[in-house]
Enzyme design. Structure first.
Site, PDB file in Angstrom:
ATOM      1  N   LEU A 199      13.417   0.060  34.467  1.00  0.00           N
ATOM      2  CA  LEU A 199      12.124   0.163  35.155  1.00  0.00           C
ATOM      3  C   LEU A 199      11.531   1.557  35.044  1.00  0.00           C
ATOM      4  CD1 LEU A 199      12.941  -1.816  38.438  1.00  0.00           C
ATOM      5  CD2 LEU A 199      11.587  -2.610  36.502  1.00  0.00           C
ATOM      6  N   GLY A 240      13.963   9.193  35.479  1.00  0.00           N
ATOM      7  CA  GLY A 240      13.497  10.422  36.125  1.00  0.00           C
ATOM      8  C   GLY A 240      14.575  11.470  36.167  1.00  0.00           C
ATOM      9  N   LYS A 248      19.762   1.911  40.798  1.00  0.00           N
ATOM     10  CA  LYS A 248      19.589   3.274  40.308  1.00  0.00           C
ATOM     11  C   LYS A 248      20.946   3.872  39.940  1.00  0.00           C
ATOM     12  CE  LYS A 248      17.661   7.791  41.502  1.00  0.00           C
ATOM     13  NZ  LYS A 248      16.907   8.550  42.490  1.00  0.00           N
ATOM     14  N   ASP A 279      10.718  14.936  47.162  1.00  0.00           N
ATOM     15  CA  ASP A 279      10.049  14.644  45.882  1.00  0.00           C
ATOM     16  C   ASP A 279       8.920  13.646  46.126  1.00  0.00           C
ATOM     17  OD1 ASP A 279       9.473  14.809  43.210  1.00  0.00           O
ATOM     18  OD2 ASP A 279      11.069  13.451  42.565  1.00  0.00           O
TER      19      ASP A 279
END
Length: 761
Positions: free
Chosen positions: A433, A436, A455, A552
């Site tokens: 998806l 980062g 993740k 972030d």
């Protein structure tokens, strides 16, 4: 701005040679071609002169070289005016000497010497930058630079900041942020530009060089020296050049596609094979196993004589005899002996009894080998289980178990590695998806048919390992409609994996910038998204126990569901709110364009850092402009700087999105802009808390939702109005002043700034 010399390598390498002549010898068969320049061998498809190098058509002369006499009296090979020092056929790489970019502070004039941006375009060539071999490197004292796409055809950006510590803390060979930093570049890129950021690149500290340097450089060939920063001898010691590795291919098709066109297929040597490039589209040719040479010319791959002990280690054991074969070798025992010449067991032939005994021994050895293999497999299985258990304990699995027992009803799952591999089809790239700085996110389907986002985190520090389980337990208890739900995690792997709620409609960044007509969302919806995001962050700061700093905040980390409800996600850079002053100091993480300037300078992460980043997101909603856009003019590249300048010069109308100017009163939009200005002040102690931010946005939403022309009670009006007629006796409009008795306008006062503004009825 000026181009790096490397840029010329790509578009025109040997423009003086006509392409028609080069195409006349597609396999470099001209025996008169020069194949050596100085100490460099030049194998085909590279070459010097007409007909001696591969010409792929469409004006591309990637493989053409020149041999020039240099100032030191030696001959060296050049691609245009860039020196080539090595060519590897097997790896498909060329090593060149690339320029270093310097940016120096002039203490006399108080300004910077030279421009701070340059670029190189590899688009029209067979070359790409090697992502494995090269690193973006910045050297200096408080020096920030970034490398990004040089045209609109590709989208990427990587930043790197070298800080300015005490001179005694600099270490030779260490390029981890103090005086020197390095960052990886994306795979398969063929264009880039490098720029310094003049707001953070100072190079004015006593005892350090006044110059900063940035370059793409071969990582294995770069060795940081402290004198590069303290004595400013970087340019002198390197001669102003650093090695750079370029990957090349002979065709831009896959091997399967290339083999369909026999006349253009480049693997022309017998005993050669085609290999698909690992760095983007295209293919290379290699000699088959047991052969060596040049696969791009007929009969270029020759058999390797492994039995030649002057070149290779003798492959057979004495008294075995080596016999070379096509593509390999054989080891044989001498006459009247038998055995295995590969391991030196040649013996005189025995009687039949000896043969039978040998057979029996062999069978016994086979049985022993099978038994040993079974025992080894059992041992390996137990070892793997032990490793998983060790990782589980290391990441705090036992702590999680205890907490889950003590807190009945806690909905948190500890997934196994096998479950997540099954959910993602063994983490297939087609399920990615996004990627980062904190890891890669995959789409997955659990056995109960729930869609999830999984993740895979990047390597974490020893301190983070100790706090990981505790933080995961805290996040699992975060229950807010505007925060993405954490279902559980996997701890039996080297680096933990997190399992989140899947949000199908993408990110706020995609909604604003990434879709056709992405800006066609109403002002009401934009304000709703901003308010819900602020509510989520206020919850994390003020009501979570203990409080959590996101770290972030940016539009790619705000997910949008089918009802345009905001969901704050990605806590990879988050931290628990510190309990003492020392804990504030952390390694700077985040995304350039959203980072709090005070946090970048002090490395102290606070809840006010989230407020600054949220202010940039609010600007994106008001302007539909990106937080950082290198394609814009210099003063417009950074959205926050551009906005603050426009506000100070009363030019807000110029940067607002045209759609919202047409659908909403400018007075209300200016109120939201004033709020954004408060969030972006440089001193963090002057910014409001996220709780105050959420309350202010809620007030504006209520003003937007209640048309003043309708009948409302006194109590409702008091709930909606922050100010009062006595607080705002009169307000200046573009056409003069009006009194609050004027039935066409209503005065409203900000609770923080005290500024009065008018809303038309």
């Amino acid at each position: 701005m000026r181009r790096m010399l490397v840029g010329a390598l790509i578009t025109v390498l040997v423009s003086a040679w006509p392409p028609e002549a080069a195409a006349a010898a597609p396999y470099g068969g001209n025996t008169s071609c020069q194949r050596r320049c100085g100490d460099l061998d030049i194998p085909y498809p590279f070459g010097i002169g007409c007909g001696c190098y591969l010409y792929t058509g469409e004006g591309d002369t990637t493989f053409g070289l020149t041999c020039n006499l240099t100032a030191d009296g030696t001959y060296k090979a050049f691609c245009y005016d860039v020196q080539v020092t090595n060519i590897s056929l097997r790896r498909g790489q060329a090593r060149v000497r690339s320029d270093i970019r310097s940016w120096c502070y002039n203490r006399t004039s108080g300004s910077m010497d030279d421009n701070n941006i340059w670029w190189s375009d590899f688009t029209d060539s067979q070359f790409r930058l090697s992502d494995e071999a090269n690193r973006f490197t910045v050297i200096g004292c408080n020096s920030l630079a970034y490398v990004s796409s040089a045209n609109t055809g590709s989208k990427y950006m990587t930043g790197c900041m070298a800080t300015c510590p005490a001179a005694g803390r600099l270490v030779n060979g260490s390029c981890a942020g103090m005086g020197c930093c390095q960052a990886a570049i994306p795979r398969g890129i063929n264009t880039y530009q490098v720029a310094f950021d003049d707001r953070f690149t100072t190079t004015r500290t006593r005892g350090f060089s006044r110059c900063s340097y940035a370059a793409l450089v071969e990582a294995a060939a770069f060795d940081f020296r402290t004198t590069y920063v303290t004595a400013d001898d970087f340019m002198e010691s390197t001669g102003g050049k650093v090695p750079l590795v370029l990957d090349w291919v002979v065709g831009k098709e896959t091997c399967r596609e290339a083999k369909r066109n026999a006349t253009a297929y480049m693997c022309v040597s017998s005993n050669s094979k085609c290999v698909d490039s690992s760095n983007g589209p295209g293919y290379l040719c290699n000699c088959s196993q047991g052969y060596d040479g040049n696969p791009y010319v007929p009969d270029g791959c020759q058999d390797v004589n492994e039995c030649d002990d002057t070149k290779f280690k003798y492959p057979c054991s004495v008294p075995g005899t080596c016999v070379n074969t096509a593509g390999g070798f054989l080891c044989s025992c001498p006459d009247k002996t038998t055995g295995n010449a590969y391991n030196g067991t040649c013996e005189a032939k025995k009687s039949q009894l000896g043969v039978r005994m040998a057979v029996g021994v062999s069978v016994g050895l086979v049985v022993l080998a099978v038994a040993t293999s079974c025992a080894y497999m059992i041992h390996q299985k137990r070892s793997l289980a032990a490793v998983k258990q060790r990782y589980f304990r290391q990441h705090g699995g036992l702590l999680l178990f205890e907490e889950m027992k003590s807190k009945q009803g806690l909905s948190f799952t500890l997934f196994t590695k096998e479950e997540l591999e099954e959910a993602t089809d063994k983490f297939d790239e087609r399920n990615v998806l996004g990627k980062g700085g904190n890891g890669t996110v995959y789409k997955g389907t659990l056995r109960d048919k729930r869609l999830v986002a999984i993740k895979k985190c990047k390597l974490i520090s020893e301190r983070q390992e100790k706090e990981f389980a505790k933080e995961m337990l805290i996040l699992s208890q975060v229950n807010h409609r505007n925060v993405v739900r954490l279902y559980g995690c996997c701890l039996e792997v080297e680096v933990p994996m997190l399992v989140y709620q899947f949000i199908p409609n993408g990110t706020l960044y995609q909604l604003i910038h990434g879709r056709p007509h992405g800006s066609r969302i109403s002002f009401t919806t934009r304000l709703k998204i901003a308010h819900e995001t602020a509510e989520a962050l206020a919850y994390l700061h003020s009501w979570a126990s203990p409080p959590i700093i996101h770290g972030d905040v940016k539009s790619p980390n705000i997910l949008i569901d089918e009802d345009y409800t905001a969901k704050v996600a990605d806590f990879g850079a988050s931290a628990l709110a510190p309990t003492d002053e020392d804990q504030f100091v952390t390694v700077v993480q985040g995304t350039y364009g959203y980072l709090d300037p005070e946090y970048m300078q002090t490395s102290k992460l606070t809840s006010k850092s989230d407020v600054y980043s949220f202010g940039v997101v609010l600007l994106e909603l008001l302007t539909c402009k990106k937080a950082m856009n290198l394609q814009e003019l210099e003063e417009e590249k950074n959205l926050s700087s551009h906005f603050l300048l426009a506000m100070s010069e009363n030019r807000l109308d110029e940067i607002l999105d045209e759609q919202i100017k047409g659908e909403q009163s400018i007075e209300l939009i200016e109120q939201v802009a004033e709020l954004a200005k408060e969030y972006l002040v440089m001193a963090s102690d002057k910014r409001p808390s996220m709780r105050e931010v959420a309350e202010e946005l809620d007030r504006v939403r209520k003003l937007l939702q209640h048309p003043w022309g309708q009948q409302t009670s006194d109590e409702e009006q008091k709930a909606l109005l922050v100010g009062s007629p006595s607080a705002c006796p009169e307000i200046e409009l573009s056409n003069g002043y009006f009194s609050l008795t004027d039935s066409a306008y209503l005065g409203v006062q900000s609770p923080r700034s005290g500024r009065c503004s008018a809303v038309s009825l």
